[in-house]
Design a protein around this motif. Sequence first.
Motif, PDB file in Angstrom:
ATOM      1  N   ILE A  14      14.710  13.644 -10.292  1.00 34.69           N
ATOM      2  CA  ILE A  14      14.100  14.146  -9.176  1.00 34.69           C
ATOM      3  C   ILE A  14      12.772  14.522  -9.849  1.00 34.69           C
ATOM      4  CG2 ILE A  14      14.175  16.922  -7.926  1.00 34.69           C
ATOM      5  CD1 ILE A  14      16.740  17.379  -8.987  1.00 34.69           C
ATOM      6  N   GLN A  15      11.698  13.783  -8.549  1.00 35.54           N
ATOM      7  CA  GLN A  15      10.475  13.809  -8.345  1.00 35.54           C
ATOM      8  C   GLN A  15       9.659  15.426  -7.964  1.00 35.54           C
ATOM      9  OE1 GLN A  15       9.112  10.296  -6.603  1.00 35.54           O
ATOM     10  NE2 GLN A  15       7.778  11.070  -5.707  1.00 35.54           N
ATOM     11  N   ARG A  73      -0.994  11.020  -9.940  1.00 36.69           N
ATOM     12  CA  ARG A  73      -1.231   9.162  -9.581  1.00 36.69           C
ATOM     13  C   ARG A  73       0.124   8.408  -8.473  1.00 36.69           C
ATOM     14  NH1 ARG A  73      -3.464  11.125  -4.781  1.00 36.69           N
ATOM     15  NH2 ARG A  73      -5.669  12.086  -5.813  1.00 36.69           N
ATOM     16  N   ASP A  74      -0.235   7.984 -10.335  1.00 39.06           N
ATOM     17  CA  ASP A  74       1.281   6.933 -10.980  1.00 39.06           C
ATOM     18  C   ASP A  74       2.494   6.926 -10.626  1.00 39.06           C
ATOM     19  OD1 ASP A  74       2.246   4.519 -11.033  1.00 39.06           O
ATOM     20  OD2 ASP A  74       0.813   3.868 -12.655  1.00 39.06           O
ATOM     21  N   VAL A  75       3.561   7.601 -10.255  1.00 36.76           N
ATOM     22  CA  VAL A  75       4.783   8.072  -9.930  1.00 36.76           C
ATOM     23  C   VAL A  75       5.761   7.264 -10.377  1.00 36.76           C
ATOM     24  CG1 VAL A  75       6.090   8.623  -8.492  1.00 36.76           C
ATOM     25  CG2 VAL A  75       4.325   9.397  -8.067  1.00 36.76           C
ATOM     26  N   GLU A 131       6.270  -5.054  -7.615  1.00 38.06           N
ATOM     27  CA  GLU A 131       4.970  -5.014  -8.114  1.00 38.06           C
ATOM     28  C   GLU A 131       4.349  -4.220  -7.779  1.00 38.06           C
ATOM     29  OE1 GLU A 131       2.210  -7.575  -4.809  1.00 38.06           O
ATOM     30  OE2 GLU A 131       3.690  -7.916  -4.333  1.00 38.06           O
ATOM     31  N   SER A 132       2.851  -4.256  -8.787  1.00 35.05           N
ATOM     32  CA  SER A 132       2.317  -2.717  -8.780  1.00 35.05           C
ATOM     33  C   SER A 132       1.431  -2.658  -7.428  1.00 35.05           C
ATOM     34  CB  SER A 132       1.779  -2.629  -9.963  1.00 35.05           C
ATOM     35  OG  SER A 132       2.943  -2.591 -11.013  1.00 35.05           O
ATOM     36  N   THR A 133       1.555  -1.983  -6.788  1.00 37.81           N
ATOM     37  CA  THR A 133       0.198  -1.976  -5.277  1.00 37.81           C
ATOM     38  C   THR A 133       0.003  -0.622  -5.484  1.00 37.81           C
ATOM     39  OG1 THR A 133       1.605  -1.817  -3.654  1.00 37.81           O
ATOM     40  CG2 THR A 133       0.757  -4.132  -4.039  1.00 37.81           C
ATOM     41  N   ARG A 183       2.532   2.448  -6.580  1.00 39.46           N
ATOM     42  CA  ARG A 183       2.755   3.366  -7.683  1.00 39.46           C
ATOM     43  C   ARG A 183       2.964   4.558  -7.277  1.00 39.46           C
ATOM     44  NH1 ARG A 183       1.623   1.434 -12.236  1.00 39.46           N
ATOM     45  NH2 ARG A 183       1.711  -0.559 -13.036  1.00 39.46           N
ATOM     46  N   GLU A 184       2.691   5.025  -6.095  1.00 36.34           N
ATOM     47  CA  GLU A 184       2.242   6.153  -5.567  1.00 36.34           C
ATOM     48  C   GLU A 184       4.154   6.946  -4.295  1.00 36.34           C
ATOM     49  OE1 GLU A 184       0.462   9.396  -2.009  1.00 36.34           O
ATOM     50  OE2 GLU A 184      -0.849   7.842  -3.127  1.00 36.34           O
ATOM     51  N   HIS A 185       4.920   5.827  -4.268  1.00 37.89           N
ATOM     52  CA  HIS A 185       5.773   6.267  -3.430  1.00 37.89           C
ATOM     53  C   HIS A 185       7.121   5.108  -4.208  1.00 37.89           C
ATOM     54  CE1 HIS A 185       3.236   7.821  -0.113  1.00 37.89           C
ATOM     55  NE2 HIS A 185       3.160   7.292  -0.315  1.00 37.89           N
TER      56      HIS A 185
END
Length: 181
Positions: A9-10, A80-82, A147-149, A153-155
């Motif tokens: 759970i985030q 920011r980097d979930v 892919e790290s976009t 990174r947020e979603h």
Amino acid sequence: MSIKIIAIIQARMGSKRFPGKVMADLGGKPMLRFMLDRLRPLEDDDTHLWVLTTTEPADDVISDCLCHNEVIRCYRGSERDVLSRFRAIAPDYDVIVRLTGDCPLLTAGIVRYVLDAHEEFGGDYTALQVDGLNVQVYESDALMRIESTTWSREHVGPPLGECHVVFLPSLSVDTPEDLER
């Protein structure tokens, strides 16, 4: 050999539309605790329930008051980097279930249903996309390949391509009015 599953759970206090929503009162308890109570039946020897939050001081309440007092595994990382938070614990598991802390009506049964579908149909990714009952299931190695976009990174996951969508009334809690509803 058993499959190790993690249900994550985030949750964070810094919502722009409804700050502190995961700790808002729902049925006499914080919304995140309400959700944790509904998801606890998922836990067994091979399935672990975690809360992922940020290292921001505002999120101490999630880590200290809920996770430690409720004996729930908790990981804290970048706000920011979930995706990095997920990747930090994913290697210890075979299957990753992504949940968000603003879906208090989600149940262990719904999550199990999606996990069963994931197992039955195979593949890297299975999702239930109903606003307020969102469940995303990833194979761990697939999560590591995302892919790290900026968006991912947020979603976390990639946006869905063509799919069939059933439109239902929103069940998520994004505003104080949603909580009242």
